[in-house]
Design a protein around this motif. Structure first.
Motif, short mmCIF file in Angstrom:
data_model
loop_
_atom_site.label_atom_id
_atom_site.label_comp_id
_atom_site.label_asym_id
_atom_site.label_seq_id
_atom_site.Cartn_x
_atom_site.Cartn_y
_atom_site.Cartn_z
N SER A 77 -1.37 7.62 8.41
CA SER A 77 -2.18 8.80 8.76
C SER A 77 -2.01 9.95 7.77
O SER A 77 -2.90 10.80 7.65
CB SER A 77 -1.87 9.27 10.18
N GLY A 78 -0.93 9.99 7.04
CA GLY A 78 -0.74 11.05 6.05
C GLY A 78 -1.55 10.85 4.78
O GLY A 78 -1.64 11.75 3.95
N SER A 79 -2.15 9.67 4.60
CA SER A 79 -2.87 9.38 3.36
C SER A 79 -4.36 9.71 3.44
O SER A 79 -5.08 9.54 2.47
CB SER A 79 -2.69 7.90 2.99
N TYR A 80 -4.80 10.19 4.60
CA TYR A 80 -6.21 10.56 4.74
C TYR A 80 -6.34 11.66 5.77
O TYR A 80 -5.49 11.81 6.63
CB TYR A 80 -7.07 9.34 5.15
N GLU A 81 -7.39 12.44 5.65
CA GLU A 81 -7.68 13.48 6.63
C GLU A 81 -8.72 13.03 7.63
O GLU A 81 -8.67 13.37 8.80
CB GLU A 81 -8.16 14.76 5.93
N LYS A 82 -9.71 12.27 7.15
CA LYS A 82 -10.81 11.88 8.02
C LYS A 82 -11.37 10.54 7.57
O LYS A 82 -11.51 10.28 6.39
CB LYS A 82 -11.91 12.94 7.96
N ILE A 83 -11.68 9.72 8.57
CA ILE A 83 -12.35 8.44 8.33
C ILE A 83 -13.68 8.47 9.05
O ILE A 83 -13.76 8.85 10.22
CB ILE A 83 -11.50 7.26 8.84
N ALA A 114 0.81 -1.21 0.00
CA ALA A 114 0.00 0.00 0.00
C ALA A 114 0.85 1.27 0.00
O ALA A 114 0.33 2.35 -0.25
CB ALA A 114 -0.92 0.01 1.21
N ALA A 115 2.13 1.17 0.24
CA ALA A 115 3.03 2.31 0.22
C ALA A 115 2.51 3.47 1.06
O ALA A 115 2.56 4.61 0.65
CB ALA A 115 3.31 2.75 -1.21
N GLY A 116 1.99 3.14 2.23
CA GLY A 116 1.55 4.18 3.15
C GLY A 116 0.19 4.78 2.85
O GLY A 116 -0.19 5.78 3.42
N ASP A 117 -0.59 4.18 1.95
CA ASP A 117 -1.91 4.68 1.60
C ASP A 117 -2.96 3.75 2.18
O ASP A 117 -3.11 2.62 1.76
CB ASP A 117 -2.02 4.75 0.08
#
Length: 174
Positions: free
Chosen positions: A97-103, A52-55
């Motif tokens: 955590s850098g791959s999204y702002e909100k879940i 996923a390379a951090g995503d």
């Protein structure tokens, strides 16, 4: 445009999760056999993010574990297996955590019972998962909850379907 792309990925991931929903009912022995066969495959060892390379949206581990958050009838208490899955989900969320702002954590209930009670129960389930993830180090600012009430269906469905309905879904919204 980025929002639409993320939404398509999430919808695709959710469809995959539903298709693999039977995974949540596997016994410990089935899970051990699956892990054992993965280790012995020719593909070699996989990383925690499975490429996923951090995503987070591409994390197969996150997608698979997300299927395992289930609840007993009329309850918002986390089961032992749900807590184990959430421990690993929290780890994935912190790593990426850098791959999204909100879940968004969306609670659901099975179609049995009173509509208002199912709505309240779905909200409690989502909030319980949110609180647990925060306790494991996921930043509060990265999580939001929503209760969706009972899963819409023309019939009550089978006992197995109702068990799959008592869950939370995760959606990357930003």
């Amino acid at each position: 445009m980025r929002f639409q792309s993320t939404t398509v990925k999430v919808v695709t991931s959710l469809a995959l999760l539903l298709a693999l929903g039977a995974c949540a009912n596997k016994s410990k022995k089935d899970n051990e056999n699956m892990v054992s066969s993965q280790r012995s495959s020719d593909r070699g060892p996989q990383s925690a993010l499975s490429g996923a390379a951090g995503d987070l949206s591409k994390s197969t581990k996150f997608s698979t574990l997300s299927q395992n958050i289930r609840f007993h009838v009329g309850s918002s208490e986390l089961t032992a297996s749900s807590r184990r899955a959430l421990n690993e989900i929290a780890s994935e969320m912190k790593k990426t955590s850098g791959s999204y702002e909100k879940i968004r954590i969306a609670g659901l209930a099975d179609p049995q019972g009173d509509t208002a009670r199912n709505q309240r129960l779905s909200e409690e389930r989502a909030e319980r998962v949110r609180e647990y993830l925060i306790s494991k180090g996921v930043p509060d600012s990265k999580l939001e909850t929503i209760g969706k009430g009972a899963v819409a269906r023309d019939t009550l469905g089978t006992a197995s379907q109702r068990a799959r309905d008592r869950r939370v879904d995760f959606e990357i919204v930003e």
